[in-house]
Design a protein around this motif. Structure first.
Motif, PDB file in Angstrom:
ATOM      1  N   TYR A 226      50.496 -12.659  51.631  1.00 17.92           N
ATOM      2  CA  TYR A 226      50.462 -11.201  51.753  1.00 17.92           C
ATOM      3  C   TYR A 226      49.639 -10.634  50.603  1.00 17.92           C
ATOM      4  O   TYR A 226      49.651 -11.185  49.492  1.00 17.92           O
ATOM      5  CB  TYR A 226      51.867 -10.601  51.697  1.00 17.92           C
ATOM      6  CG  TYR A 226      52.766 -10.950  52.848  1.00 17.92           C
ATOM      7  CD1 TYR A 226      52.901 -10.084  53.942  1.00 17.92           C
ATOM      8  CD2 TYR A 226      53.495 -12.136  52.861  1.00 17.92           C
ATOM      9  CE1 TYR A 226      53.736 -10.399  55.008  1.00 17.92           C
ATOM     10  CE2 TYR A 226      54.328 -12.466  53.917  1.00 17.92           C
ATOM     11  CZ  TYR A 226      54.447 -11.593  54.987  1.00 17.92           C
ATOM     12  OH  TYR A 226      55.269 -11.904  56.040  1.00 17.92           O
ATOM     13  N   ALA A 227      48.962  -9.524  50.843  1.00 17.64           N
ATOM     14  CA  ALA A 227      48.213  -8.845  49.786  1.00 17.64           C
ATOM     15  C   ALA A 227      48.122  -7.365  50.107  1.00 17.64           C
ATOM     16  O   ALA A 227      48.152  -6.961  51.283  1.00 17.64           O
ATOM     17  CB  ALA A 227      46.823  -9.443  49.628  1.00 17.64           C
ATOM     18  N   VAL A 228      48.009  -6.559  49.060  1.00 16.09           N
ATOM     19  CA  VAL A 228      47.877  -5.108  49.193  1.00 16.09           C
ATOM     20  C   VAL A 228      46.430  -4.717  48.924  1.00 16.09           C
ATOM     21  O   VAL A 228      45.800  -5.205  47.979  1.00 16.09           O
ATOM     22  CB  VAL A 228      48.817  -4.384  48.210  1.00 16.09           C
ATOM     23  CG1 VAL A 228      48.466  -2.905  48.110  1.00 16.09           C
ATOM     24  CG2 VAL A 228      50.269  -4.555  48.647  1.00 16.09           C
TER      25      VAL A 228
ATOM     26  N   LEU B 206      49.573  -3.003  53.249  1.00 16.91           N
ATOM     27  CA  LEU B 206      50.042  -4.374  53.075  1.00 16.91           C
ATOM     28  C   LEU B 206      49.576  -5.195  54.279  1.00 16.91           C
ATOM     29  O   LEU B 206      49.835  -4.841  55.430  1.00 16.91           O
ATOM     30  CB  LEU B 206      51.565  -4.427  52.974  1.00 16.91           C
ATOM     31  CG  LEU B 206      52.185  -5.831  52.896  1.00 16.91           C
ATOM     32  CD1 LEU B 206      51.758  -6.550  51.618  1.00 16.91           C
ATOM     33  CD2 LEU B 206      53.713  -5.750  52.979  1.00 16.91           C
ATOM     34  N   VAL B 207      48.892  -6.308  53.991  1.00 10.32           N
ATOM     35  CA  VAL B 207      48.345  -7.170  55.037  1.00 10.32           C
ATOM     36  C   VAL B 207      48.977  -8.552  54.941  1.00 10.32           C
ATOM     37  O   VAL B 207      49.048  -9.140  53.853  1.00 10.32           O
ATOM     38  CB  VAL B 207      46.807  -7.292  54.899  1.00 10.32           C
ATOM     39  CG1 VAL B 207      46.248  -8.258  55.951  1.00 10.32           C
ATOM     40  CG2 VAL B 207      46.152  -5.926  55.021  1.00 10.32           C
ATOM     41  N   ARG B 208      49.445  -9.052  56.072  1.00  5.33           N
ATOM     42  CA  ARG B 208      49.845 -10.447  56.156  1.00  5.33           C
ATOM     43  C   ARG B 208      48.604 -11.251  56.513  1.00  5.33           C
ATOM     44  O   ARG B 208      48.075 -11.143  57.622  1.00  5.33           O
ATOM     45  CB  ARG B 208      50.917 -10.666  57.228  1.00  5.33           C
ATOM     46  CG  ARG B 208      51.359 -12.131  57.304  1.00  5.33           C
ATOM     47  CD  ARG B 208      52.202 -12.431  58.517  1.00  5.33           C
ATOM     48  NE  ARG B 208      52.534 -13.849  58.587  1.00  5.33           N
ATOM     49  CZ  ARG B 208      53.034 -14.458  59.656  1.00  5.33           C
ATOM     50  NH1 ARG B 208      53.275 -13.763  60.756  1.00  5.33           N
ATOM     51  NH2 ARG B 208      53.290 -15.756  59.633  1.00  5.33           N
TER      52      ARG B 208
ATOM     53  N   PRO C 208      54.594  -7.953  47.998  1.00  5.22           N
ATOM     54  CA  PRO C 208      54.357  -6.647  47.374  1.00  5.22           C
ATOM     55  C   PRO C 208      54.593  -5.500  48.350  1.00  5.22           C
ATOM     56  O   PRO C 208      54.580  -5.687  49.572  1.00  5.22           O
ATOM     57  CB  PRO C 208      52.877  -6.717  46.968  1.00  5.22           C
ATOM     58  CG  PRO C 208      52.277  -7.706  47.913  1.00  5.22           C
ATOM     59  CD  PRO C 208      53.352  -8.714  48.191  1.00  5.22           C
ATOM     60  N   GLU C 209      54.813  -4.327  47.806  1.00  6.82           N
ATOM     61  CA  GLU C 209      54.966  -3.127  48.628  1.00  6.82           C
ATOM     62  C   GLU C 209      53.756  -2.225  48.437  1.00  6.82           C
ATOM     63  O   GLU C 209      53.281  -2.051  47.308  1.00  6.82           O
ATOM     64  CB  GLU C 209      56.239  -2.375  48.235  1.00  6.82           C
ATOM     65  CG  GLU C 209      57.519  -3.144  48.519  1.00  6.82           C
ATOM     66  CD  GLU C 209      58.758  -2.320  48.208  1.00  6.82           C
ATOM     67  OE1 GLU C 209      58.601  -1.131  47.870  1.00  6.82           O
ATOM     68  OE2 GLU C 209      59.874  -2.866  48.319  1.00  6.82           O
ATOM     69  N   PRO C 210      53.252  -1.646  49.515  1.00  5.81           N
ATOM     70  CA  PRO C 210      52.085  -0.774  49.382  1.00  5.81           C
ATOM     71  C   PRO C 210      52.454   0.572  48.762  1.00  5.81           C
ATOM     72  O   PRO C 210      53.463   1.176  49.131  1.00  5.81           O
ATOM     73  CB  PRO C 210      51.613  -0.601  50.825  1.00  5.81           C
ATOM     74  CG  PRO C 210      52.858  -0.770  51.648  1.00  5.81           C
ATOM     75  CD  PRO C 210      53.693  -1.785  50.916  1.00  5.81           C
TER      76      PRO C 210
END
Length: 333
Positions: A116-118, A29-31, A21-23
């Motif tokens: 990954y998550a936003v 955006l966190v890995r 995803p894109e912030p």
């Protein structure tokens, strides 16, 4: 990127792939590099969780990683920062309210079991520098709740007595925080081997609750009339004994509900003038306060076993077995 989802409670986890995803504005955006599993996760996966869970939810509430991109307007974080997500994204400070606690990770909102998550900018906290990502991932639920029970709500004073139940993540954190605060800690378990480990972590006295079913009275006798604080994680099955173990005017924090049968005698609560306090997770402000203490003291969470990201089913089974001491975690390179 890989991620897990739960099509519906009880259906089993499904591994999938989708674009990173894109912030957006105000997002980060966190890995994700470390994850921790909790009893709540088992309840959600098996379909026993009593609160709302969104369809196709991404499970797990506890994760930590590094910032890899930020959206417009983000000022608090830059690429490379080490962060953890907050359990209640909207609870920033002050007392909890229905509005602040309406949304929770892995419940009404997607959780963190993804590469990954936003997250919203203010739904993250920086993590202590001495912890690896898997250790940092143990903090959002077990760590924060234990800190709230012992320090924030319990208002621990050096020399007081604290009772912790069992050897799970929340209880081991409560033991560590209480010992750091100068408390005399009594810990229970059904395993003598686990009791030995709890003594190594700082318990002054231990008690096998399997061989001493009336452990509440035994704890009261050990401590000359009862403990100042009880951190109860068992719920209905343990609260009655916890009330017996507490001193007159003592404080009992109900921080978990692993069993529903049983209960406390309200007459005893009345006569002993006890404070009986239910605790959930806490605010971002509380999380930050705990992290400052963890970093200052160099405290390290108790890790029982580490699994790879795609071994989440094995990790949950190990947690369900009850053989662990401390936290069960996942990690990636």
């Amino acid at each position: 990127m890989k991620y897990f989802s739960l099509p519906r409670p009880g259906a089993g986890l499904v591994l999938g792939e989708r674009d990173v995803p894109e912030p957006g504005p105000g997002q980060v955006l966190v890995r994700l590099r470390g994850w921790a599993v909790n009893a709540r996760d088992l309840m959600i996966v098996k379909g026993f969780y009593p609160k709302p869970v969104k369809p196709d939810v991404v499970p797990l509430s506890d994760g930590a990683g590094e910032v890899v991109a930020v959206g417009d307007g983000v000022r608090a974080w830059t690429t490379g920062d080490r962060v953890a997500a907050t359990y209640f994204p909207d609870w920033l400070s002050g007392p909890g309210t229905p509005e602040k606690t309406a949304d929770d990770l892995a419940g009404t909102l997607d959780g963190v079991l993804a590469e990954y998550a936003v997250f919203a900018e203010d739904a993250l906290v920086g993590v202590p520098a001495h912890l690896d990502y898997a250790e940092a991932a143990t903090l959002p639920s077990a760590g924060v709740t234990a800190w709230r029970a012992v320090v924030e709500e319990g208002r621990l004073v050096p020399g007081q007595t604290v009772l912790t139940l069992g050897s799970g993540g929340l209880s081991t954190f409560a033991l560590q925080f209480a010992a750091l605060g100068g408390a005399h800690v009594v810990s229970t378990s059904s395993s003598d081997e686990k009791l030995e480990r709890l003594r190594e972590l700082g318990a002054t006295q231990t008690l096998n609750h399997a061989t001493t079913p009336e452990w509440g009275a035994a704890v009261a006798e050990l401590t000359g009339g009862g403990v100042d604080h009880v951190v109860d994680v068992g719920g209905g099955g343990t609260i009655g004994q916890s009330v017996i173990a507490a001193r007159y005017g003592g404080h009992v924090s109900v921080a978990g509900v692993l069993t529903h049968e049983g209960g406390a005698d309200p007459i005893l609560v009345l006569v002993k003038q006890l404070t009986l306090r239910g605790l959930t997770n806490a605010s971002r402000e509380t999380f930050q306060a705990m992290n400052r203490a963890v970093e200052h003291t160099g405290l390290r969470p108790v890790i029982d076993r580490r699994y790879a990201f795609d071994e989440v089913e094995e990790a949950l089974k190990h947690l369900e077995s009850g053989s662990h001491i401390g936290k069960v975690v996942l990690e990636s390179d």
